[in-house]
Write a protein that holds these residues in place. Structure first.
Motif, PDB file in Angstrom:
ATOM      1  N   ALA A 145       0.804  -1.215   0.000  1.00  0.00           N
ATOM      2  CA  ALA A 145       0.000   0.000   0.000  1.00  0.00           C
ATOM      3  C   ALA A 145       0.843   1.275   0.000  1.00  0.00           C
ATOM      4  O   ALA A 145       0.306   2.361   0.029  1.00  0.00           O
ATOM      5  CB  ALA A 145      -0.922   0.000   1.217  1.00  0.00           C
ATOM      6  N   LEU A 146       2.168   1.160  -0.015  1.00  0.00           N
ATOM      7  CA  LEU A 146       3.033   2.314   0.065  1.00  0.00           C
ATOM      8  C   LEU A 146       3.166   3.007  -1.282  1.00  0.00           C
ATOM      9  O   LEU A 146       3.260   2.368  -2.331  1.00  0.00           O
ATOM     10  CB  LEU A 146       4.428   1.909   0.567  1.00  0.00           C
ATOM     11  N   ASN A 147       3.202   4.344  -1.262  1.00  0.00           N
ATOM     12  CA  ASN A 147       3.429   5.111  -2.476  1.00  0.00           C
ATOM     13  C   ASN A 147       4.827   5.709  -2.437  1.00  0.00           C
ATOM     14  O   ASN A 147       5.623   5.395  -1.549  1.00  0.00           O
ATOM     15  CB  ASN A 147       2.354   6.185  -2.623  1.00  0.00           C
ATOM     16  N   MET A 148       5.144   6.604  -3.396  1.00  0.00           N
ATOM     17  CA  MET A 148       6.495   7.163  -3.470  1.00  0.00           C
ATOM     18  C   MET A 148       6.838   7.981  -2.227  1.00  0.00           C
ATOM     19  O   MET A 148       7.975   7.958  -1.758  1.00  0.00           O
ATOM     20  CB  MET A 148       6.645   8.010  -4.736  1.00  0.00           C
ATOM     21  N   MET A 149       5.872   8.702  -1.676  1.00  0.00           N
ATOM     22  CA  MET A 149       6.103   9.452  -0.444  1.00  0.00           C
ATOM     23  C   MET A 149       6.464   8.494   0.687  1.00  0.00           C
ATOM     24  O   MET A 149       7.404   8.724   1.454  1.00  0.00           O
ATOM     25  CB  MET A 149       4.864  10.267  -0.074  1.00  0.00           C
ATOM     26  N   ASP A 150       5.734   7.403   0.769  1.00  0.00           N
ATOM     27  CA  ASP A 150       6.008   6.428   1.829  1.00  0.00           C
ATOM     28  C   ASP A 150       7.387   5.799   1.665  1.00  0.00           C
ATOM     29  O   ASP A 150       8.086   5.553   2.656  1.00  0.00           O
ATOM     30  CB  ASP A 150       4.938   5.333   1.825  1.00  0.00           C
ATOM     31  N   HIS A 174      -0.204   8.901   8.623  1.00  0.00           N
ATOM     32  CA  HIS A 174       0.235   7.553   8.986  1.00  0.00           C
ATOM     33  C   HIS A 174      -0.072   7.225  10.443  1.00  0.00           C
ATOM     34  O   HIS A 174      -0.502   6.107  10.753  1.00  0.00           O
ATOM     35  CB  HIS A 174       1.732   7.400   8.709  1.00  0.00           C
TER      36      HIS A 174
END
Length: 374
Positions: free
Chosen positions: A60-65, A134
């Protein structure tokens, strides 16, 4: 006369519910608008879909994460402890646990977000919003488990509480009047929530037991070694003034003398340990200061919220602020010692302010003129 053209004005129609209710302009920043970030309240933009228990948080992680995770595994973990083994625990073991536990991963990313916000001031709001998103998502999963934890859940919830402590400490404070973590509006709730957080943590340890093996064993082994150092430290010339001032506080209230006596005795041990670390050239750690909080979580700390009994408790807590001040070199602790001793000073009457004179002087905080406190 020709009518003047009206200046184009962008009116937000998609603002969050909180801003609409307060009838203020919402900047519609995602994942949380600036007004909600500043007030540290849940923004309806924060509707993060929770990861299913059987799923992988990484999916579920994106580039920010990924940026937050990279920062954590290369930099942030180094700031959480000076001990090499515990640093490796935070860098490797905690991340591995996060890959299988969504609220642990979210807590990791929240701490990393605050770390980036601290060092990248031009993008501060951007990273604060990510941190809030988060931790909000993590809390939605973890907090319901705290209502009826199982021994299996207890260890992960304990780790969540440790990371949440860093999160709470690391939240930026703009002034002594900042209402984010320090409510100045109610005389009964003036100290930040992290002061009382270990009350629940203590119960989790009692439920799960102290692990001698498993992923959390290094953290507990390190804590036990710091406790032994604390018990074996001897009094030095440097802390005799603190010891004398603290001893005087045990004579103030007959009804609660036993509670105050234990609090003062344990606080003296903490001061001896701090001086021992300084004499050896060793680093004083967060766990060293928070051992005292752990011991006093059920007896003294609740008195800070009781108007009829808290004067002496506030005075004793002001001495604890000296230990917090000795951790001021860490980004997540900067300013807390001064912040809290100033609040303790405001809560005390003139006699009480004399009791904490040593603590105020040791921290180097200068009380404002009386006229400014009115």
């Amino acid at each position: 006369m020709a009518s003047k053209k009206r200046k184009a004005h962008h009116k937000s129609r998609l603002g969050c519910k909180n801003c609409k209710a307060r009838k203020i302009k919402c900047d519609e920043k995602r994942p949380s608008c600036s007004n909600c970030v500043r007030r540290r309240i849940d923004c309806d933009f924060l509707q993060v879909k929770p990861i299913q228990p059987g799923g992988s948080p990484a999916a579920a992680l994106n580039m920010m994460d990924l940026e937050l995770l990279h920062c954590y595994t290369t930099t942030t973990y180094l700031t959480l402890s000076e001990n090499p083994l515990i640093r490796e625990f935070y860098r490797s073991t905690v991340v591995q646990l996060g890959l299988h536990c969504d609220y642990i991963m979210r807590a990791i990313l929240a701490v990393s977000g605050l770390h980036l916000a601290h060092h990248r001031q031009l993008q501060r709001d951007h990273y604060l919003a990510a941190a809030v998103a988060h931790h909000h998502a993590a809390s939605q999963v973890a907090i319901p488990l705290l209502n009826n934890p199982t021994p299996k859940d207890a260890e992960m919830l304990f780790l969540f509480s440790v990371l949440t402590t860093y999160y709470a400490l690391g939240w930026p404070r703009t002034s002594s009047a900042d209402t984010l973590l320090l409510s100045m509006t109610s005389p009964n709730a003036g100290f930040p929530d992290w002061v009382y957080m270990l009350r629940g943590t203590k119960g989790l340890i009692e439920l799960s037991g102290v692990p001698s093996s498993g992923p959390l064993a290094p953290l507990f082994a390190h804590s036990q070694s710091r406790f032994i150092l604390r018990e074996e430290s001897c009094e030095s010339l440097a802390n005799r003034e603190a010891s004398a001032a603290l001893t005087a506080l045990t004579q103030l209230e007959e009804r609660l003398r036993q509670v105050y006596g234990v609090a003062v005795r344990e606080l003296k041990k903490s001061f001896r340990q701090a001086d021992t670390c300084r004499a050896r050239g060793e680093t004083y750690e967060l766990i060293d200061a928070f051992i005292w909080v752990f011991f006093m979580a059920e007896d003294l700390l609740p008195l800070l919220r009781a108007p009829t009994t808290r004067r002496e408790a506030v005075a004793i807590f002001a001495f604890f602020c000296v230990l917090l001040h000795r951790l001021d070199g860490h980004w997540w602790m900067q300013g807390w010692g001064r912040h809290l001793v100033a609040h303790a000073y405001d809560l005390l009457d003139e006699e009480g302010r004399l009791w904490i004179r040593w603590a105020v002087d040791e921290i180097g905080w200068v009380p404002p003129p009386a006229a400014e406190r009115l």
